[in-house]
Write a protein that holds these residues in place. Structure first.
Motif, PDB file in Angstrom:
ATOM      1  N   MET A  35      -4.896   0.370   2.910  1.00  0.00           N
ATOM      2  CA  MET A  35      -4.528   0.805   1.568  1.00  0.00           C
ATOM      3  C   MET A  35      -5.459   1.892   1.054  1.00  0.00           C
ATOM      4  O   MET A  35      -6.579   2.049   1.517  1.00  0.00           O
ATOM      5  CB  MET A  35      -4.548  -0.377   0.599  1.00  0.00           C
ATOM      6  CG  MET A  35      -5.922  -1.007   0.386  1.00  0.00           C
ATOM      7  SD  MET A  35      -5.884  -2.411  -0.786  1.00  0.00           S
ATOM      8  CE  MET A  35      -7.422  -3.227  -0.314  1.00  0.00           C
ATOM      9  N   ILE A  37      -7.308   2.567  -2.364  1.00  0.00           N
ATOM     10  CA  ILE A  37      -7.635   1.937  -3.649  1.00  0.00           C
ATOM     11  C   ILE A  37      -7.815   3.068  -4.658  1.00  0.00           C
ATOM     12  O   ILE A  37      -8.718   3.896  -4.522  1.00  0.00           O
ATOM     13  CB  ILE A  37      -8.901   1.077  -3.564  1.00  0.00           C
ATOM     14  CG1 ILE A  37      -8.769   0.066  -2.414  1.00  0.00           C
ATOM     15  CG2 ILE A  37      -9.143   0.345  -4.889  1.00  0.00           C
ATOM     16  CD1 ILE A  37      -9.980  -0.837  -2.232  1.00  0.00           C
ATOM     17  N   LYS A  38      -6.930   3.109  -5.654  1.00  0.00           N
ATOM     18  CA  LYS A  38      -6.957   4.203  -6.620  1.00  0.00           C
ATOM     19  C   LYS A  38      -8.072   3.988  -7.652  1.00  0.00           C
ATOM     20  O   LYS A  38      -8.602   2.878  -7.772  1.00  0.00           O
ATOM     21  CB  LYS A  38      -5.578   4.314  -7.296  1.00  0.00           C
ATOM     22  CG  LYS A  38      -4.462   4.613  -6.276  1.00  0.00           C
ATOM     23  CD  LYS A  38      -3.119   4.772  -6.939  1.00  0.00           C
ATOM     24  CE  LYS A  38      -2.985   6.162  -7.555  1.00  0.00           C
ATOM     25  NZ  LYS A  38      -1.594   6.388  -8.055  1.00  0.00           N
ATOM     26  N   PRO A  39      -8.433   5.029  -8.387  1.00  0.00           N
ATOM     27  CA  PRO A  39      -9.591   4.905  -9.290  1.00  0.00           C
ATOM     28  C   PRO A  39      -9.535   3.692 -10.233  1.00  0.00           C
ATOM     29  O   PRO A  39     -10.538   3.010 -10.415  1.00  0.00           O
ATOM     30  CB  PRO A  39      -9.566   6.226 -10.064  1.00  0.00           C
ATOM     31  CG  PRO A  39      -9.009   7.203  -9.073  1.00  0.00           C
ATOM     32  CD  PRO A  39      -7.964   6.424  -8.306  1.00  0.00           C
ATOM     33  N   TYR A  42     -10.220   0.679  -8.180  1.00  0.00           N
ATOM     34  CA  TYR A  42     -11.595   0.698  -7.687  1.00  0.00           C
ATOM     35  C   TYR A  42     -12.591   0.375  -8.803  1.00  0.00           C
ATOM     36  O   TYR A  42     -13.629  -0.244  -8.562  1.00  0.00           O
ATOM     37  CB  TYR A  42     -11.916   2.047  -7.045  1.00  0.00           C
ATOM     38  CG  TYR A  42     -13.129   1.956  -6.146  1.00  0.00           C
ATOM     39  CD1 TYR A  42     -13.010   1.491  -4.839  1.00  0.00           C
ATOM     40  CD2 TYR A  42     -14.394   2.289  -6.617  1.00  0.00           C
ATOM     41  CE1 TYR A  42     -14.122   1.370  -4.014  1.00  0.00           C
ATOM     42  CE2 TYR A  42     -15.510   2.177  -5.803  1.00  0.00           C
ATOM     43  CZ  TYR A  42     -15.370   1.715  -4.509  1.00  0.00           C
ATOM     44  OH  TYR A  42     -16.484   1.587  -3.706  1.00  0.00           O
ATOM     45  N   GLU A 168      -7.598  -2.876   6.832  1.00  0.00           N
ATOM     46  CA  GLU A 168      -8.975  -2.613   6.421  1.00  0.00           C
ATOM     47  C   GLU A 168      -9.149  -3.175   5.020  1.00  0.00           C
ATOM     48  O   GLU A 168      -8.257  -3.040   4.187  1.00  0.00           O
ATOM     49  CB  GLU A 168      -9.264  -1.104   6.382  1.00  0.00           C
ATOM     50  CG  GLU A 168     -10.720  -0.810   6.007  1.00  0.00           C
ATOM     51  CD  GLU A 168     -10.986   0.659   5.646  1.00  0.00           C
ATOM     52  OE1 GLU A 168     -10.030   1.413   5.409  1.00  0.00           O
ATOM     53  OE2 GLU A 168     -12.165   1.043   5.593  1.00  0.00           O
TER      54      GLU A 168
ATOM     55  N   ASN B  63     -14.533   7.002  -8.940  1.00  0.00           N
ATOM     56  CA  ASN B  63     -14.583   6.563  -7.554  1.00  0.00           C
ATOM     57  C   ASN B  63     -13.249   5.988  -7.110  1.00  0.00           C
ATOM     58  O   ASN B  63     -12.508   5.425  -7.908  1.00  0.00           O
ATOM     59  CB  ASN B  63     -15.668   5.506  -7.369  1.00  0.00           C
ATOM     60  CG  ASN B  63     -17.061   6.092  -7.474  1.00  0.00           C
ATOM     61  OD1 ASN B  63     -17.275   7.243  -7.093  1.00  0.00           O
ATOM     62  ND2 ASN B  63     -18.002   5.324  -7.989  1.00  0.00           N
ATOM     63  N   ALA B  64     -12.969   6.119  -5.826  1.00  0.00           N
ATOM     64  CA  ALA B  64     -11.780   5.520  -5.222  1.00  0.00           C
ATOM     65  C   ALA B  64     -12.145   5.201  -3.782  1.00  0.00           C
ATOM     66  O   ALA B  64     -13.281   5.447  -3.352  1.00  0.00           O
ATOM     67  CB  ALA B  64     -10.604   6.485  -5.286  1.00  0.00           C
ATOM     68  N   TYR B  65     -11.176   4.648  -3.039  1.00  0.00           N
ATOM     69  CA  TYR B  65     -11.460   4.351  -1.630  1.00  0.00           C
ATOM     70  C   TYR B  65     -10.245   4.656  -0.762  1.00  0.00           C
ATOM     71  O   TYR B  65      -9.142   4.207  -1.046  1.00  0.00           O
ATOM     72  CB  TYR B  65     -11.887   2.891  -1.453  1.00  0.00           C
ATOM     73  CG  TYR B  65     -12.365   2.651  -0.032  1.00  0.00           C
ATOM     74  CD1 TYR B  65     -13.621   3.078   0.362  1.00  0.00           C
ATOM     75  CD2 TYR B  65     -11.540   2.064   0.922  1.00  0.00           C
ATOM     76  CE1 TYR B  65     -14.065   2.917   1.666  1.00  0.00           C
ATOM     77  CE2 TYR B  65     -11.967   1.897   2.228  1.00  0.00           C
ATOM     78  CZ  TYR B  65     -13.228   2.323   2.593  1.00  0.00           C
ATOM     79  OH  TYR B  65     -13.658   2.169   3.882  1.00  0.00           O
ATOM     80  N   PHE B  66     -10.498   5.402   0.307  1.00  0.00           N
ATOM     81  CA  PHE B  66      -9.445   5.829   1.231  1.00  0.00           C
ATOM     82  C   PHE B  66      -9.710   5.224   2.614  1.00  0.00           C
ATOM     83  O   PHE B  66     -10.849   4.867   2.929  1.00  0.00           O
ATOM     84  CB  PHE B  66      -9.422   7.360   1.309  1.00  0.00           C
ATOM     85  CG  PHE B  66      -9.098   8.006  -0.013  1.00  0.00           C
ATOM     86  CD1 PHE B  66      -7.783   8.285  -0.366  1.00  0.00           C
ATOM     87  CD2 PHE B  66     -10.103   8.281  -0.937  1.00  0.00           C
ATOM     88  CE1 PHE B  66      -7.481   8.856  -1.597  1.00  0.00           C
ATOM     89  CE2 PHE B  66      -9.806   8.852  -2.181  1.00  0.00           C
ATOM     90  CZ  PHE B  66      -8.491   9.136  -2.501  1.00  0.00           C
ATOM     91  N   PRO B  67      -8.657   5.144   3.465  1.00  0.00           N
ATOM     92  CA  PRO B  67      -8.816   4.446   4.739  1.00  0.00           C
ATOM     93  C   PRO B  67      -9.888   5.032   5.665  1.00  0.00           C
ATOM     94  O   PRO B  67     -10.120   6.243   5.692  1.00  0.00           O
ATOM     95  CB  PRO B  67      -7.427   4.571   5.380  1.00  0.00           C
ATOM     96  CG  PRO B  67      -6.499   4.685   4.229  1.00  0.00           C
ATOM     97  CD  PRO B  67      -7.252   5.515   3.219  1.00  0.00           C
TER      98      PRO B  67
END
Lengths: 492, 492
Positions: A35, A37-39, A42, A168, B63-67
């Protein structure tokens, strides 16, 4: 994309999937099962991290960082752990790409850059960490070793759902080493308590503390302590686990220490983790058909202020008032957003913050300026009331606490209404079918019975509760004697 | 392991490697080129993260999170970027291990679990992020998009060194999207300023801001803005970079927006990052032959208090005093440790905290209790003085600031002494050979000349400084005209 959500009563699963995307929490990526995770999502995770990290440090733990990769030979060292994770692990076999001679502009794996030993992307870090601890632990003076890691892990799950089960995910994993069995068990239980406290006090999500049955135990553990929450659709969610690992990893990696008495002894271990799955639990505990409902203690925005105005002059008068209010609220550590965008109407903004679960919305218009008032709307109950501007800060502070408490109370009432004590298998099946939720029942302690119950009802043993009372009873399925009730439920 | 360090003058590189391990910052792991960051090293990283994260948020980033994984087809989409990283990337080809029929107890890759498309472990995330941004950006209202990610990345480097160059490292990567070229350039430069401010104000490490020459530019960028620091051995360290990416990624991933005028336009991009490499820079800027020297603003322990006592009674009297002092210091936000372990003598503790670079050490003994005094030792200058207990908190606060400033001043003086302006190639070679450091020289602007200079001297162009003055000159190597001096140095 329509902002309108499917109703929970129509299709709970669809409601959840839509909500996660529409509230800007997360979305699926180009990588199967992983995935983004958008701001906004997050920011919730950051708030969770902040509190958990504080609690870990207050209980004496330090953070460290271990490699993403586990060489295959280390991965396979603790047999049960390896067996548990081998079926779903991502494996790195090469360390270079090269131009593909058959497809100009494309790349391919360079066959000459094959690793001598494959690397497993960590599904959990016991193996790489215990291989490291071998070098860190010589004497009783090096114990206890109390370490936590914030990291990403990969488990190649076949069926994935945003936050709940992704290939993940982000998590923290504690890994501790102790001189005695008692100390290690005390640590594992302490972390179960920390998780329960976090779930209840911050997420407003009540949990049952208990121990897992053999079949649900972590691969490589002697005992798995769990916290189990109940979602609105009557399914349980395993929200955090803490494992007493015995000496399994110490023996697999030959980690011994010299005791005060000069003897060589194997070390005792624990590990414990919670993950971005908690965000899924948070959503499914509190949210409604209008969107997210966030507990104030974890909400990225606790208060949003929306101006209602007809012209620039009015907006200016409102802004002047609001700027003071924003400052006063921030001084109290309250996270507040003043949404004065002129590209959206108040109604659209109201809907947006409802969807995003902001606990308190303040509306302030021209008449409020004249009257010295403002309108306050609670996200949890949807109640509105008009108050004097003079009282705002104190009012908001109190209201945030009230909302936090109300969410917890609602959730615990829901759980009470959805926990059934049953004494035979007919009652068991009925309870699972009618209300769902937790079913408290006697069980004969065998894996075989557990499997058969699962086959008939899809319910599994969530845990043997810590506070289960010793009482004489008979297994709901087999009629064999049992001394304790355990909790069954269908689960995520 | 002996705690005695190799001297810097004997072998700087050996001194560094030993120091990182002996000061408990990091160590090599079982995975080639990957490090374990130990709790003390990770605590420095946490302090760095805290300040950087605050600065990013203050400049409007979320902040965000990408694969972790980039599918090969996305990886290869931006050609230059792909070419730059293909040679050193870890590739996942399978998603399962199975029992090895030929080796009981061992596992092997399951040949039937081959991925249809290989996954690259991210060496940097432009590709996966711009593929995601395509779905997020439709209109000018969606811009600017200002996002940062804290993550691990993997580059399969052949020669690795703890913190400075590791196969896996931790970093942050900002990825922003803008409506105009000017806005994107402004953003990239702003982040260079943020990095410079962090380096100088928190790390006490002076940096030169400049732009990279073509050959040192990030793969896929139009311009790379850099901050360059000078280490004690006269070699430069690239400490952070911020890239103006033009429309390269927008075009590769077809990311367009509708402008206010209703036109479809490609988006403009930046990316910027700093990594755990900064810890290497921190070590090599300030530390000495006794061990680490940490700037107070990033030191995990700012003040350590060591009791000097002969018996339990004395320790008790000292502890009573110290407990008050600890409380008072913590109230001021000062991180303080009272080391009352009875398993080590004061001398051993002194050496340990010197090795670990704690900025201020307080020793307090029986006579100090009688006299109302205590002894204060600075790590940076090794000076000691005795002060009255009444003044301690104010004294410590001031001294921490003084140490922070002194470290910066020392480092900037060192840089001045190791920056040489040269006007011909003989001077150039002499400067590189004698003092090392930065060499400021005219250059004809061609990659060929840059390559030849590197071949002769191992020095590369670190940057064209932002504050370089326009002046007429001739290239030190070719004698061709040049309008600006650029900075050369040997580099890490």
């Amino acid at each position: 994309m329509s902002k309108k959500l499917t109703k929970r009563s129509e299709d709970y699963s669809k409601w959840y999937n839509e909500l996660v995307v529409k509230a800007d929490l997360a979305e699926n990526s180009a990588v199967r099962g992983c995935m983004v995770i958008k701001p906004y999502g997050y920011a919730i995770w950051e708030n969770m991290q902040k509190e958990l990290d504080r609690m870990f440090k207050e209980t004496g733990h330090e953070n460290a960082y271990f490699p993403l990769f586990v060489p295959k030979s280390l991965f396979e060292a603790e047999e049960k752990n390896a067996e548990g994770f081998a079926k779903e692990c991502a494996v790195v076999t090469h360390y270079r790409l090269q131009n593909d001679p058959d497809n100009p502009g494309k790349l391919r794996v360079d066959p000459e850059a094959k690793l001598e030993e494959e690397l497993v992307v960590r599904p959990t870090s016991e193996a790489i960490i215990w291989n490291t601890y071998k070098g860190w632990i010589q004497s009783y003076r090096d114990l206890p070793l109390l370490i936590n890691q914030w990291a990403n892990v990969v488990r190649w799950e076949m069926r994935t759902r945003l936050f709940l089960r992704t290939a993940e995910f982000l998590w923290q994993e504690g890994h501790t080493a102790h001189a005695t069995k008692t100390e290690a068990i005390t640590e594992a239980k302490q972390m179960q308590d920390v998780y329960a406290e976090f779930a209840e006090n911050f997420m407003a999500m009540p949990v049952i503390k208990g121990v897992k049955s053999d079949s649900e135990r972590f691969a490589g553990a002697e005992d798995t302590y769990t916290i189990e929450a109940l979602m609105q659709d009557g399914k349980a969610l395993q929200a955090g686990t803490s494992h007493f690992l015995g000496q399994n990893f110490a023996k697999a990696f030959d980690v011994k220490y010299t005791s005060k008495e000069g003897k060589q002894e194997y070390v005792w271990a624990t590990s414990w983790g919670v993950s971005t799955r908690l965000i899924g639990g948070l959503i499914m505990t509190h949210s409604d058909d209008l969107g997210l409902v966030l507990p104030p203690k974890l909400a990225p925005i606790q208060v949003v202020i929306v101006p209602i105005y007809k012209n620039d002059e009015q907006l200016e008068a409102i802004s002047e008032k609001v700027n003071f209010l924003v400052k006063d609220l921030r001084k109290k550590g309250i996270s507040v957003k003043f949404d004065d965008r002129d590209t959206f109407r108040p109604g659209a903004k109201f809907a947006e913050y409802e969807l995003k679960g902001v606990p308190i919305r303040i509306a302030i218009g021209n008449r409020d300026i004249e009257n010295g008032t403002l309108e306050i709307a609670r996200r949890d109950t949807l109640e509105k009331q008009t108050i004097s501007q003079d009282d705002t800060v104190v009012f908001i502070e109190k209201l945030l606490e009230e909302i936090q408490q109300n969410l917890f109370d609602r959730a615990i009432n829901f759980r009470k209404e959805h926990t059934t004590e049953v004494n035979d298998f007919k009652e068991f099946k009925q309870a699972i079918k009618n209300t769902g939720g937790f079913v408290s029942a006697h069980w004969d302690g065998t894996e075989e019975t557990e499997d058969r119950i699962k086959e008939y009802t899809k319910a599994t043993i969530r845990c043997i509760p810590n506070d289960a009372i010793e009482e004489e009873g008979v297994c709901v399925l087999t009629g064999k004697p049992s001394s304790k009730r355990v909790l069954f439920a269908k689960a995520y």
